[in-house]
Design an enzyme around this catalytic site. Sequence first.
Site, PDB file in Angstrom:
ATOM      1  CG  ASP A  90      -6.836  -1.593  -1.628  1.00  0.00           C
ATOM      2  OD1 ASP A  90      -7.192  -2.764  -1.869  1.00  0.00           O
ATOM      3  OD2 ASP A  90      -5.897  -1.307  -0.865  1.00  0.00           O
ATOM      4  CG  ASP A 137      -1.963  -1.094   1.174  1.00  0.00           C
ATOM      5  OD1 ASP A 137      -2.322  -1.520   0.065  1.00  0.00           O
ATOM      6  OD2 ASP A 137      -2.412  -1.535   2.259  1.00  0.00           O
TER       7      ASP A 137
END
EC number: 3.4.23.36
Length: 260
Positions: free
Chosen positions: A173, A141
Amino acid sequence: MIQKSPFKFFLLTLILIALDQGVKLAVHHYMAPGFAGQVKLVGDWLKLHYVLNPGMAFGMQLGHEYGKLLLSVFRLFAMIGIGYYLVNLAHRGAPNGLLWAMAMILAGAVGNVIDSTFYGVFLNNAPYGSPTPWFHGQVIDMIFVDVWEGFIPDWVPAWGGQYYSTPIFNVADSCIFVGVCLILFFQRRFFGDQHVEDHMLPVSGPDPVEASVLPAEEFIEDDQKLQEPESAQNEDEVPTDDIQQETPESVLPDEEKRAE
């Protein structure tokens, strides 16, 4: 509805997967993890921040030794199901907006499946003590929208008393989030036409295949009967005994004519 080819929608999926993986690999090779390698993009609220996510979205995890393995397998089956559903929607002629949204969701699912399946082996980022590096890779991330950070109150279940900030996420995401939001915001447009068409169909009725057809000969005979005069149709119904026949004068004998 007209059937559509799912090719162009899968093409968008492939493009988004390539973008997601390219960004993740670039962050892994050229950024330092944590605050040391943080890069500000827009002021103090949009940053690049390299972190590893061992669980689901927003860092949530399954509290079990094989929780990560179960999560990876679930993601794999979800990816297959979403792909099949996209093809089915395209063949049914679903609106393009719905198909684009499903393509984005599929791209996000595949992107995170790649991380979970292979990163533990090729990037050696599986958590310490994992039974196997396969299917135990940590998701990379990096997108950090820093709008809040601090300690969560103790009364909050599971996370109470811990320090948290706004969740850090990745391109995959984002694809899932945007795709789901599009479906929620435009669900009437995406599913309304199909709903109306289903209600326009008759609930019950004769099957056109089983409907009987009047033979041509019977149809012609019935038509001729309707065209005949009523008097002609009733001639055969009058009894012959009630008819009084009159003899014309021209056929009377001569003697009878003279007597008259």
